[in-house]
Design a protein around this motif. Structure first.
Motif, PDB file in Angstrom:
ATOM      1  N   SER A 153      17.346  -1.243 -17.256  1.00  0.00           N
ATOM      2  CA  SER A 153      17.401  -1.041 -15.808  1.00  0.00           C
ATOM      3  C   SER A 153      18.288   0.151 -15.451  1.00  0.00           C
ATOM      4  N   LEU A 154      19.440   0.193 -16.079  1.00  0.00           N
ATOM      5  CA  LEU A 154      20.398   1.273 -15.830  1.00  0.00           C
ATOM      6  C   LEU A 154      19.759   2.628 -16.141  1.00  0.00           C
ATOM      7  N   ARG A 177      13.530  -3.433  -8.336  1.00  0.00           N
ATOM      8  CA  ARG A 177      12.337  -2.915  -9.018  1.00  0.00           C
ATOM      9  C   ARG A 177      11.710  -3.954  -9.932  1.00  0.00           C
ATOM     10  N   TRP A 178      12.549  -4.649 -10.704  1.00  0.00           N
ATOM     11  CA  TRP A 178      11.989  -5.513 -11.751  1.00  0.00           C
ATOM     12  C   TRP A 178      12.009  -7.007 -11.418  1.00  0.00           C
ATOM     13  N   HIS A 232       0.804  -1.231   0.000  1.00  0.00           N
ATOM     14  CA  HIS A 232       0.000   0.000   0.000  1.00  0.00           C
ATOM     15  C   HIS A 232       0.837   1.280   0.000  1.00  0.00           C
ATOM     16  N   TYR A 275      12.404   3.236  -2.075  1.00  0.00           N
ATOM     17  CA  TYR A 275      11.394   4.129  -2.650  1.00  0.00           C
ATOM     18  C   TYR A 275      10.756   5.051  -1.618  1.00  0.00           C
ATOM     19  N   ARG A 286      24.528   4.049   3.016  1.00  0.00           N
ATOM     20  CA  ARG A 286      24.596   3.901   1.552  1.00  0.00           C
ATOM     21  C   ARG A 286      25.952   4.371   1.057  1.00  0.00           C
ATOM     22  N   ARG A 314      15.588   7.442 -10.034  1.00  0.00           N
ATOM     23  CA  ARG A 314      15.646   7.270  -8.582  1.00  0.00           C
ATOM     24  C   ARG A 314      16.679   8.191  -7.942  1.00  0.00           C
ATOM     25  N   TRP A 315      17.851   8.287  -8.542  1.00  0.00           N
ATOM     26  CA  TRP A 315      18.939   8.997  -7.854  1.00  0.00           C
ATOM     27  C   TRP A 315      19.224  10.402  -8.407  1.00  0.00           C
ATOM     28  N   GLY A 318       2.687   5.952   2.553  1.00  0.00           N
ATOM     29  CA  GLY A 318       1.604   6.912   2.787  1.00  0.00           C
ATOM     30  C   GLY A 318       0.244   6.251   2.942  1.00  0.00           C
ATOM     31  N   GLY A 319       0.066   5.093   2.331  1.00  0.00           N
ATOM     32  CA  GLY A 319      -1.221   4.405   2.363  1.00  0.00           C
ATOM     33  C   GLY A 319      -1.353   3.407   3.501  1.00  0.00           C
ATOM     34  N   GLY A 357      -0.686   6.113  -2.471  1.00  0.00           N
ATOM     35  CA  GLY A 357      -1.572   5.738  -1.359  1.00  0.00           C
ATOM     36  C   GLY A 357      -1.846   6.892  -0.409  1.00  0.00           C
ATOM     37  N   GLY A 358      -0.918   7.833  -0.331  1.00  0.00           N
ATOM     38  CA  GLY A 358      -1.042   8.940   0.618  1.00  0.00           C
ATOM     39  C   GLY A 358      -1.705  10.171   0.019  1.00  0.00           C
ATOM     40  N   HIS A 379       3.763  12.554  -1.676  1.00  0.00           N
ATOM     41  CA  HIS A 379       3.062  11.772  -0.651  1.00  0.00           C
ATOM     42  C   HIS A 379       2.821  10.321  -1.050  1.00  0.00           C
ATOM     43  N   ASP A 394      16.673   3.543 -13.769  1.00  0.00           N
ATOM     44  CA  ASP A 394      17.069   3.890 -12.401  1.00  0.00           C
ATOM     45  C   ASP A 394      17.608   5.311 -12.260  1.00  0.00           C
ATOM     46  N   SER A 396      23.694   1.733  -9.216  1.00  0.00           N
ATOM     47  CA  SER A 396      22.369   1.916  -9.791  1.00  0.00           C
ATOM     48  C   SER A 396      21.863   0.615 -10.410  1.00  0.00           C
ATOM     49  N   LEU A 397      22.723  -0.039 -11.149  1.00  0.00           N
ATOM     50  CA  LEU A 397      22.370  -1.294 -11.810  1.00  0.00           C
ATOM     51  C   LEU A 397      21.939  -2.334 -10.777  1.00  0.00           C
ATOM     52  N   VAL A 407      21.000  -1.834  -7.485  1.00  0.00           N
ATOM     53  CA  VAL A 407      19.844  -1.415  -6.693  1.00  0.00           C
ATOM     54  C   VAL A 407      18.556  -1.600  -7.489  1.00  0.00           C
ATOM     55  N   ASP A 408      18.612  -1.363  -8.791  1.00  0.00           N
ATOM     56  CA  ASP A 408      17.393  -1.455  -9.600  1.00  0.00           C
ATOM     57  C   ASP A 408      16.879  -2.883  -9.764  1.00  0.00           C
ATOM     58  N   VAL A 409      17.703  -3.864  -9.412  1.00  0.00           N
ATOM     59  CA  VAL A 409      17.225  -5.254  -9.460  1.00  0.00           C
ATOM     60  C   VAL A 409      15.926  -5.383  -8.653  1.00  0.00           C
ATOM     61  N   TYR A 428       7.236   3.605  -9.847  1.00  0.00           N
ATOM     62  CA  TYR A 428       7.108   3.050  -8.492  1.00  0.00           C
ATOM     63  C   TYR A 428       5.667   2.746  -8.110  1.00  0.00           C
ATOM     64  N   SER A 481      11.955 -11.377 -13.382  1.00  0.00           N
ATOM     65  CA  SER A 481      11.489 -11.079 -14.736  1.00  0.00           C
ATOM     66  C   SER A 481      11.954 -12.176 -15.682  1.00  0.00           C
TER      67      SER A 481
END
Lengths: 200, 200
Positions: free
Chosen positions: B164-165, A171-172, A29, A113, A130, B171-172, A32-33, B32-33, B29, B168, A164-165, A167-169, B113, A175
């Motif tokens: 992916s690269l 997300r997807w 959710h 996120y 980080r 994100r940053w 925020g949800g 969901g928020g 937010h 992403d 970045s490469l 961390v993005d794992v 996201y 697959s």
């Protein structure tokens, strides 16, 4: 783990169950949800029983973000082989880091996120973790640059892309046929060596 | 744009203002928020005035996701040079795609996201657009493989990593000295050629 860890993350079994439920709620959710009330309900607890462990939703997000980032840092540090050649070190560090992202993709997704929801001090703590992880990777990249094993366009840019490469794992993943951590680990170790110009 | 576009995204100026406000709210937010009431309030509109444009929060997310993904696809298609060498094509496609992610990082972050919040049919439409974008990149990767210009471990894995690269970046971005789209474009074009084993 240390006392400091217990203070931030929460050392008890009850606290661990709350964190797991929070990851599930946030993943489904969004931060925020979600309410602490709903997280408690998921565990059949009263909100009042959760309060001594985590006084707010933000405290809970911080605890799962701290634990996740601290574990990822540990994985990356343990994967490094400071006495080995830079290409061996890089393949090990990136292969393991990418695999960790796959193994913990829901957790990682939440804490990547929803970082903006942390208060300023907590955010700084997480950014510090980080940065330490990035520094491990940067150390290996620089070592390969110095030894001449890597041919880099730009150590900062390549390090950013490597992080970045991986961390993005989260997300997807999963697959198609990329649905197990060992496959991800091998692919990303190879891709990392390509990015630094050290193809095996 | 086409009538189909107008039907999905909403062609009027008022609809465009609503989408912009929604991106801001979702970015700050989370989906969901956020409530449609709050998006309307941001524009000094009544929720009732928003209703003819977007009947629900989900419709609004779908509209901004559709528009964002359709524009990204267009950017990638326009960047391709089917008559050029595969390495020239790849540098152009990935350089532009990465730059688009930088230029539109808030928008992209929301629609990457929050995809899970779309209903099943809308989700399928967006996945279709993403697949078309991936297919452009895959076509270039395959062309370089066939011509022998690229030395690939695995065309599917490399395509996944290239996408992916780029994705992403949202994100940053911005980070450190990587704070303009042109720098991102150059870095990523170079990295893409490295990933396929075609270093210039």
């Amino acid at each position: 783990m240390s006392d400091a860890w217990d203070d931030v993350v929460g050392g008890s079994k009850a606290a661990a169950r709350i964190r797991t439920a929070a990851i599930d709620e946030f993943a489904e959710h969004g931060y925020g949800g979600t309410t602490t009330r709903r997280i408690a309900a998921r565990l059949g607890m009263s909100p009042a029983a959760m309060y001594p462990h985590y006084a707010s939703k933000e405290e809970l997000l911080f605890a799962i973000a701290y634990e996740g980032h601290a574990l990822a840092l540990q994985v990356v540090e343990n994967a490094d082989r400071p006495d080995a050649e830079p290409s061996v070190r890089l393949a090990s560090v990136i292969g393991r880091f990418a695999a960790w992202q796959a193994e913990n993709h829901r957790w990682s997704r939440v804490i990547q996120y929803e970082l903006a929801a942390l208060d300023r001090e907590h955010y700084r703590t997480i950014v510090g973790l980080r940065r330490q992880t990035t520094q491990v990777v940067r150390g290996v990249v620089d070592a390969g640059h110095v030894s001449g094993e890597f041919t880099l366009p730009d150590a900062e840019g390549v390090t950013l892309a490597l992080m970045s490469l991986c961390v993005d794992v989260c997300r997807w993943y999963p697959s198609g046929r990329y649905d197990d951590a060992a496959t991800i680990s091998d692919l990303y170790a190879d891709l990392a060596l390509r990015l630094v110009g050290a193809v095996r």
